[in-house]
Every structure is written in C-alpha cells, then in structure tokens.
Design a protein around this motif. Structure first.
Motif, mmCIF file in Angstrom:
data_model
loop_
_atom_site.group_PDB
_atom_site.id
_atom_site.type_symbol
_atom_site.label_atom_id
_atom_site.label_comp_id
_atom_site.label_asym_id
_atom_site.label_seq_id
_atom_site.Cartn_x
_atom_site.Cartn_y
_atom_site.Cartn_z
ATOM 1 N N TYR A 5 -45.746 92.726 -20.955
ATOM 2 C CA TYR A 5 -44.957 92.532 -22.172
ATOM 3 C C TYR A 5 -45.728 91.598 -23.086
ATOM 4 C CZ TYR A 5 -41.433 90.457 -25.247
ATOM 5 O OH TYR A 5 -40.748 89.997 -26.340
ATOM 6 N N ARG A 6 -45.623 91.815 -24.378
ATOM 7 C CA ARG A 6 -46.215 90.933 -25.374
ATOM 8 C C ARG A 6 -45.152 90.514 -26.369
ATOM 9 N NH1 ARG A 6 -51.756 90.717 -25.301
ATOM 10 N NH2 ARG A 6 -52.506 92.670 -24.467
ATOM 11 N N ALA A 7 -44.950 89.205 -26.516
ATOM 12 C CA ALA A 7 -44.055 88.686 -27.542
ATOM 13 C C ALA A 7 -44.875 88.462 -28.803
ATOM 14 C CB ALA A 7 -43.431 87.370 -27.087
ATOM 15 N N ARG A 8 -44.289 88.789 -29.924
ATOM 16 C CA ARG A 8 -44.965 88.581 -31.207
ATOM 17 C C ARG A 8 -44.080 87.698 -32.076
ATOM 18 N NH1 ARG A 8 -45.780 93.534 -29.386
ATOM 19 N NH2 ARG A 8 -47.911 94.292 -29.150
ATOM 20 N N VAL A 9 -44.559 86.491 -32.327
ATOM 21 C CA VAL A 9 -43.821 85.509 -33.114
ATOM 22 C C VAL A 9 -44.772 84.915 -34.135
ATOM 23 C CG1 VAL A 9 -42.463 83.374 -33.037
ATOM 24 C CG2 VAL A 9 -42.379 84.964 -31.109
ATOM 25 N N SER A 10 -44.298 84.745 -35.339
ATOM 26 C CA SER A 10 -45.130 84.103 -36.361
ATOM 27 C C SER A 10 -44.379 82.921 -36.957
ATOM 28 C CB SER A 10 -45.527 85.094 -37.456
ATOM 29 O OG SER A 10 -44.379 85.614 -38.083
ATOM 30 N N ALA A 11 -45.164 81.944 -37.381
ATOM 31 C CA ALA A 11 -44.604 80.745 -38.002
ATOM 32 C C ALA A 11 -45.181 80.601 -39.395
ATOM 33 C CB ALA A 11 -44.920 79.512 -37.163
ATOM 34 N N THR A 12 -44.370 80.071 -40.283
ATOM 35 C CA THR A 12 -44.815 79.748 -41.636
ATOM 36 C C THR A 12 -44.403 78.308 -41.919
ATOM 37 O OG1 THR A 12 -42.749 80.609 -42.563
ATOM 38 C CG2 THR A 12 -44.625 82.121 -42.503
ATOM 39 N N GLY A 13 -45.196 77.598 -42.677
ATOM 40 C CA GLY A 13 -44.824 76.242 -43.085
ATOM 41 C C GLY A 13 -45.072 75.173 -42.048
ATOM 42 N N GLY A 14 -45.648 75.519 -40.903
ATOM 43 C CA GLY A 14 -45.912 74.511 -39.870
ATOM 44 C C GLY A 14 -44.645 73.893 -39.325
ATOM 45 N N ARG A 15 -44.682 72.595 -39.086
ATOM 46 C CA ARG A 15 -43.519 71.902 -38.515
ATOM 47 C C ARG A 15 -42.346 71.823 -39.488
ATOM 48 N NH1 ARG A 15 -43.519 68.985 -33.963
ATOM 49 N NH2 ARG A 15 -45.384 69.143 -32.705
ATOM 50 N N GLU A 16 -42.584 72.112 -40.754
ATOM 51 C CA GLU A 16 -41.512 72.103 -41.755
ATOM 52 C C GLU A 16 -41.355 73.513 -42.311
ATOM 53 O OE1 GLU A 16 -42.826 69.099 -44.460
ATOM 54 O OE2 GLU A 16 -42.192 67.494 -43.116
ATOM 55 N N GLY A 17 -41.176 74.468 -41.413
ATOM 56 C CA GLY A 17 -41.113 75.861 -41.835
ATOM 57 C C GLY A 17 -40.113 76.656 -41.038
ATOM 58 N N ALA A 18 -40.582 77.793 -40.542
ATOM 59 C CA ALA A 18 -39.720 78.689 -39.790
ATOM 60 C C ALA A 18 -40.573 79.499 -38.819
ATOM 61 C CB ALA A 18 -38.971 79.627 -40.731
ATOM 62 N N ALA A 19 -39.916 80.043 -37.813
ATOM 63 C CA ALA A 19 -40.568 80.940 -36.864
ATOM 64 C C ALA A 19 -39.660 82.143 -36.668
ATOM 65 C CB ALA A 19 -40.833 80.244 -35.535
ATOM 66 N N ARG A 20 -40.307 83.297 -36.528
ATOM 67 C CA ARG A 20 -39.536 84.541 -36.396
ATOM 68 C C ARG A 20 -40.290 85.510 -35.507
ATOM 69 N NH1 ARG A 20 -38.575 89.622 -38.386
ATOM 70 N NH2 ARG A 20 -36.444 90.062 -38.997
ATOM 71 N N SER A 21 -39.549 86.162 -34.615
ATOM 72 C CA SER A 21 -40.149 87.200 -33.779
ATOM 73 C C SER A 21 -40.157 88.515 -34.551
ATOM 74 C CB SER A 21 -39.373 87.359 -32.461
ATOM 75 O OG SER A 21 -38.034 87.746 -32.705
ATOM 76 N N ASP A 22 -41.086 89.387 -34.187
ATOM 77 C CA ASP A 22 -41.209 90.657 -34.911
ATOM 78 C C ASP A 22 -39.980 91.542 -34.764
ATOM 79 O OD1 ASP A 22 -41.655 91.394 -32.246
ATOM 80 O OD2 ASP A 22 -43.195 92.861 -32.764
ATOM 81 N N GLY A 24 -36.938 90.309 -34.735
ATOM 82 C CA GLY A 24 -35.837 89.632 -35.417
ATOM 83 C C GLY A 24 -34.851 88.931 -34.505
ATOM 84 N N LEU A 25 -35.068 88.974 -33.181
ATOM 85 C CA LEU A 25 -34.125 88.328 -32.260
ATOM 86 C C LEU A 25 -34.256 86.810 -32.248
ATOM 87 C CD1 LEU A 25 -34.264 90.850 -29.291
ATOM 88 C CD2 LEU A 25 -32.477 90.585 -31.029
ATOM 89 N N LEU A 26 -35.428 86.321 -32.617
ATOM 90 C CA LEU A 26 -35.631 84.876 -32.743
ATOM 91 C C LEU A 26 -35.942 84.582 -34.196
ATOM 92 C CD1 LEU A 26 -36.107 82.027 -31.437
ATOM 93 C CD2 LEU A 26 -38.518 82.646 -31.397
ATOM 94 N N GLU A 27 -35.143 83.732 -34.803
ATOM 95 C CA GLU A 27 -35.380 83.309 -36.174
ATOM 96 C C GLU A 27 -34.848 81.893 -36.310
ATOM 97 O OE1 GLU A 27 -34.882 84.952 -40.716
ATOM 98 O OE2 GLU A 27 -34.305 86.213 -39.041
ATOM 99 N N VAL A 28 -35.765 80.939 -36.401
ATOM 100 C CA VAL A 28 -35.359 79.539 -36.428
ATOM 101 C C VAL A 28 -36.058 78.784 -37.548
ATOM 102 C CG1 VAL A 28 -34.816 79.391 -33.952
ATOM 103 C CG2 VAL A 28 -37.132 78.909 -34.731
ATOM 104 N N LYS A 29 -35.330 77.810 -38.092
ATOM 105 C CA LYS A 29 -35.924 76.858 -39.016
ATOM 106 C C LYS A 29 -36.574 75.766 -38.174
ATOM 107 C CE LYS A 29 -32.684 77.543 -42.777
ATOM 108 N NZ LYS A 29 -31.683 76.920 -43.635
ATOM 109 N N LEU A 30 -37.651 75.208 -38.682
ATOM 110 C CA LEU A 30 -38.366 74.150 -37.983
ATOM 111 C C LEU A 30 -38.384 72.890 -38.839
ATOM 112 C CD1 LEU A 30 -41.447 76.278 -36.872
ATOM 113 C CD2 LEU A 30 -39.517 75.599 -35.437
ATOM 114 N N ALA A 31 -38.263 71.750 -38.176
ATOM 115 C CA ALA A 31 -38.363 70.461 -38.857
ATOM 116 C C ALA A 31 -38.838 69.424 -37.856
ATOM 117 C CB ALA A 31 -37.016 70.048 -39.437
ATOM 118 N N PRO A 32 -39.688 68.509 -38.293
ATOM 119 C CA PRO A 32 -40.099 67.438 -37.388
ATOM 120 C C PRO A 32 -38.896 66.551 -37.055
ATOM 121 C CG PRO A 32 -41.492 67.487 -39.361
ATOM 122 C CD PRO A 32 -40.338 68.414 -39.593
#
Length: 140
Positions: A5-22, A24-32
């Motif tokens: 299995y391969r998970a595909r997740v991308s992040a934008t904005g670094g620690r002050e951004g968001a991450a999302r799986s391809d 759509g089951l994982l979609e989170v805001k990120l903050a330090p």
C-alpha cells in the motif's frame, strides 16, 4: 520489499499550513504549538507522527499476538509522546518517542514479551531504530 500500500499525502504552508491525502480522507490544518512559539489551535506534525506510530504499534502487537495465538485484551491501548527539540550538535532538530502500552489483565511477562516482539515487527519502529530514541513502558 514488496509494497502492499502507498499513502499519498501532501502538505502546503509548512508548520502553518495544511495536509491532505489524495483520497480526501485526511485533511488537517497545521499550526506550531504554543511551546514552539506558535498560536496552537491546530494539529502539528508531532501529533500526527504520534497517532501513526501508536496505531501502527498496536497493529503490530495484534499481528504478533495472532501469530502466537495470544489473546490481546479488548481495552488494549498505545499512547505515544513525541518530543521535538534542538539537537545537541546544533544540526537542526530531532525527535524522541515514548510509547506507553496498556494491556489490562495480561500477565506482566507475557505483556513485556508481546511489546518487545511488536517493536521488532512495527514499521515505525524499523524506521526510527538507530535514528531517534524510542522507549516503551508496559502497564498491565
């Protein structure tokens, strides 16, 4: 290694951004976290790593238990504490992990053996071995 299995997740904005799986089951805001000078109020990479490691480690325990015909208590849990800090050598940052495994009602020796064997099987344990400090504590 045969990839299952391969998970595909991308992040934008670094620690002050968001991450999302391809998918759509994982979609989170990120903050330090506040402890790192951030505002907090959102998840962070250390929490995500802790969630992944603890879930995977519990899965490894169930896998080992199944192989050895051992019953794992229904209330089994694995808590991960992930620490981040500056490395002593000044080369950036490092992590450490403390796993606390709760196996209520299980005999201590059997619980210790199960956790030790799971630590040899878990992919997160393989990935971290020799790279970061990982400790396990077993409570029955």
């Amino acid at each position: 290694m045969k990839i299952l299995y391969r998970a595909r997740v991308s992040a934008t904005g670094g620690r002050e951004g968001a991450a999302r799986s391809d998918d759509g089951l994982l979609e989170v805001k990120l903050a330090p976290p506040k402890e790192l000078g951030g505002a907090g109020g959102a998840t962070n990479p250390e929490q995500l790593f802790g969630a992944g490691y603890s879930a995977c480690f519990l899965g490894a325990m169930k896998f080992v238990a199944g192989q050895r015909k051992i019953t794992v208590p229904a209330s089994v849990s694995v808590a991960a504490e992930v620490g981040i800090g500056q490395r002593d050598d000044g080369e950036g940052f490092g992590l450490e992990v403390a796993l606390t495994v709760s196996l209520p009602g299980m005999e201590q020796g059997a619980a210790d053996d199960l956790v030790e064997r799971a630590h040899r099987v878990c992919p997160y344990s393989h990935a971290t071995r020799g790279n970061i400090a990982v400790t396990t504590t077993v409570a029955v």
